[in-house]
Design a protein around this motif. Structure first.
Motif, short mmCIF file in Angstrom:
data_model
loop_
_atom_site.label_atom_id
_atom_site.label_comp_id
_atom_site.label_asym_id
_atom_site.label_seq_id
_atom_site.Cartn_x
_atom_site.Cartn_y
_atom_site.Cartn_z
N CYS A 61 23.00 -3.25 19.02
CA CYS A 61 23.57 -4.71 18.28
C CYS A 61 22.44 -5.14 17.22
O CYS A 61 22.77 -5.84 16.29
CB CYS A 61 22.69 -6.10 19.72
SG CYS A 61 24.23 -5.57 20.88
N GLY A 62 22.03 -4.10 17.28
CA GLY A 62 21.02 -4.17 15.48
C GLY A 62 20.17 -5.05 15.10
O GLY A 62 19.98 -5.57 14.23
N ARG A 63 19.92 -5.89 16.63
CA ARG A 63 18.50 -6.80 16.55
C ARG A 63 16.97 -5.93 17.36
O ARG A 63 17.52 -5.05 17.72
CB ARG A 63 18.82 -8.09 16.82
CG ARG A 63 20.24 -8.94 15.86
CD ARG A 63 19.74 -10.21 15.30
NE ARG A 63 21.06 -10.28 14.64
CZ ARG A 63 21.77 -11.68 14.03
NH1 ARG A 63 20.51 -12.33 15.00
NH2 ARG A 63 22.54 -11.88 13.24
N ASP A 64 16.82 -7.01 17.91
CA ASP A 64 16.15 -7.11 19.52
C ASP A 64 17.13 -7.15 21.14
O ASP A 64 18.04 -7.44 21.01
CB ASP A 64 14.87 -7.92 19.87
CG ASP A 64 15.02 -9.51 19.88
OD1 ASP A 64 16.34 -10.09 19.07
OD2 ASP A 64 13.90 -10.08 18.71
N GLY A 65 16.29 -7.04 21.84
CA GLY A 65 16.86 -6.97 23.63
C GLY A 65 16.92 -8.73 23.67
O GLY A 65 17.77 -8.60 24.27
N ALA A 66 16.88 -9.55 23.20
CA ALA A 66 17.31 -10.26 22.93
C ALA A 66 18.06 -10.89 22.87
O ALA A 66 19.24 -11.82 23.11
CB ALA A 66 15.74 -11.71 22.47
N PHE A 67 18.38 -11.01 21.55
CA PHE A 67 19.53 -10.78 20.96
C PHE A 67 20.98 -9.94 21.75
O PHE A 67 22.30 -10.20 22.00
CB PHE A 67 19.67 -10.13 19.79
CG PHE A 67 20.85 -10.73 18.99
CD1 PHE A 67 21.58 -11.74 18.40
CD2 PHE A 67 21.81 -9.23 18.83
CE1 PHE A 67 23.20 -11.96 17.82
CE2 PHE A 67 23.36 -9.88 18.07
CZ PHE A 67 23.76 -10.56 17.74
N ALA A 68 20.17 -8.50 22.40
CA ALA A 68 21.16 -8.43 22.99
C ALA A 68 21.32 -8.52 24.01
O ALA A 68 22.88 -8.80 24.81
CB ALA A 68 21.06 -6.61 23.16
N LYS A 69 20.92 -9.28 25.34
CA LYS A 69 21.18 -10.19 26.10
C LYS A 69 21.79 -10.83 25.44
O LYS A 69 22.67 -11.25 27.36
CB LYS A 69 19.53 -10.64 26.87
CG LYS A 69 19.12 -10.68 27.85
CD LYS A 69 19.99 -10.15 29.27
CE LYS A 69 20.16 -11.00 30.37
NZ LYS A 69 20.80 -12.51 30.70
N ALA A 70 21.80 -11.57 25.03
CA ALA A 70 22.89 -12.42 24.81
C ALA A 70 24.25 -12.03 24.45
O ALA A 70 24.94 -13.20 24.88
CB ALA A 70 22.13 -13.55 23.73
N ALA A 88 14.36 -1.01 28.29
CA ALA A 88 12.81 -1.54 27.91
C ALA A 88 13.07 -0.96 26.37
O ALA A 88 13.79 -0.92 26.08
CB ALA A 88 11.63 0.18 28.17
N ALA A 89 12.42 -2.23 25.54
CA ALA A 89 12.32 -2.12 24.06
C ALA A 89 12.14 -0.53 23.40
O ALA A 89 11.29 -0.21 24.19
CB ALA A 89 11.37 -2.70 23.71
#
Length: 372
Positions: free
Chosen positions: A309-318, A335-336
């Motif tokens: 998704c090109g960003r971090d885990g918080a963005f992918a979770k969204a 996991a990151a």
């Protein structure tokens, strides 16, 4: 009234499960999903011959299953060029994992895995009081060199490696894994989880000597064979280790319906080839959907695709939450930095059309929520 006298290990553990099942999510949502693309099941279903065999076996379900899985082991032995004594059949890889850990791991024993790898393995290790030691992925792949180095450092009894990998879909050449065994420390056993190997290119299956005492390989009928609900899998190892399973396994834990279906599925080689082609087509389509939305689909040798998704885990979770809200069941790594991805199982054209329709809105909501 006092509670049961639980073991200290049990008292220390949370009452959680490795995965929240789609049925649990459906009950919470109050409606079914439009596309079930999160559990890496085969939505294409099992071989019609397997269905026919299971239907016929249902009339005999008043009998326990064959405790030796004799006919299935004969067929598996012929397929792999080994003896039946090299094979144990169990209630899916998950059941076999539990038996293997019970055989080897006592409280405090060191076990090595990758951070973010298959959590059900960790669940069994924790349940028997083992000490889990985790290493990071390297370039989105589980790394044998790093795993084996950590095993030497901590004196591990057991090392877990999935090839191909879940949740990233990455892989190593089988010959490379065999070569890496030279650095596996003395006394450690490599658990090689090959659940997805039938989905992979030629050369991914490790050409392990069946009598090599350093390795146990595990396979399943849950993935390409489309029998996840039947709960049946098997392990390949040298006969001494296979025989040890008889000390702890549930001898009647594999039902006769599953045994009949697995036997018929193995014999339907044409169906297997068709499933390999359908999975390859679905992976290509998932790659197209990712690119259409400005995302990157990671190369995959499995029946799913990890989409960066090109960003971090918080963005992918969204993004994942947005898809769930739109009726598309998917999952993501835990996991990151692998949790920058969502993981989407292969599906029918209709399933993938539903995913393609939902993804732009999920991305839009995630971007709005992050303020960009």
């Amino acid at each position: 009234m006092s509670e049961p006298r639980y073991t200290q290990i049990v008292r220390s553990l949370p009452a959680t499960v490795p995965f929240v099942g789609p049925e649990t999510q459906i009950r919470a949502r109050g409606e079914p999903f439009k596309a079930r693309l999160g559990a890496n099941e085969s939505v294409f279903g099992p071989s019609p011959r397997a269905v026919e065999a299971m239907r016929a076996a249902a009339a005999e379900v008043w009998m326990y299953g064959d405790a030796e899985s004799y006919d299935l082991k004969q067929e598996l032995a012929a397929l792999h060029g080994v003896t039946p004594e090299h094979i144990v059949v169990g209630s899916g890889i998950d059941g076999l994992l539990g038996s293997l850990v019970r055989l080897l791991v006592e409280p405090g024993d060191a076990v090595v895995t990758s951070d973010g790898a298959y959590p059900t393995f960790n669940y069994h290790v924790s349940g028997y009081g083992g000490a889990l030691h985790k290493v990071p992925y390297v370039a989105d792949r589980e790394d044998p060199k790093t795993l084996f180095s950590k095993a030497a450092e901590v004196g591990a009894k057991l090392v877990y490696l999935a090839n191909p990998d879940n949740p990233m879909g990455s892989w190593h050449g089988g010959a490379d894994i065999v070569a890496a065994l030279d650095s596996l420390p003395e006394g450690a056993l490599l658990l090689l989880d090959e659940a997805y190997v039938e989905c992979a290119p030629e050369g991914v299956a490790a050409p392990v000597d069946p009598d090599d005492p350093r390795v146990i390989r595990m396979r399943t009928f849950s993935k390409i064979y489309g029998m996840a609900g039947a709960r049946i899998g098997y392990a390949l190892a040298e006969p001494g280790l296979i025989s040890a399973f008889n000390k702890v396994r549930n001898h009647f834990g594999v039902n006769r319906i599953a045994q009949a279906g697995a036997l018929a599925a193995l014999r339907d080689t044409d169906f297997l080839a068709k499933m390999q082609a359908r999975i390859a087509e679905a992976r290509d389509r998932l790659g197209e959907i990712a690119r259409e939305n400005g995302l990157e689909a990671l190369p995959s040798a499995t029946n799913f695709v990890a989409i960066d998704c090109g960003r971090d885990g918080a963005f992918a979770k969204a993004v994942l939450d947005g898809l769930i809200a739109r009726g598309i069941f998917v999952r993501m790594p835990f996991a990151a930095p692998q949790n920058r991805c969502i993981r989407v199982s292969c599906g029918t054209p209709a399933d993938l059309d539903a995913f393609a329709a939902a993804l732009p809105g999920a991305l839009e909501d995630a971007r709005a929520g992050s303020g960009t």
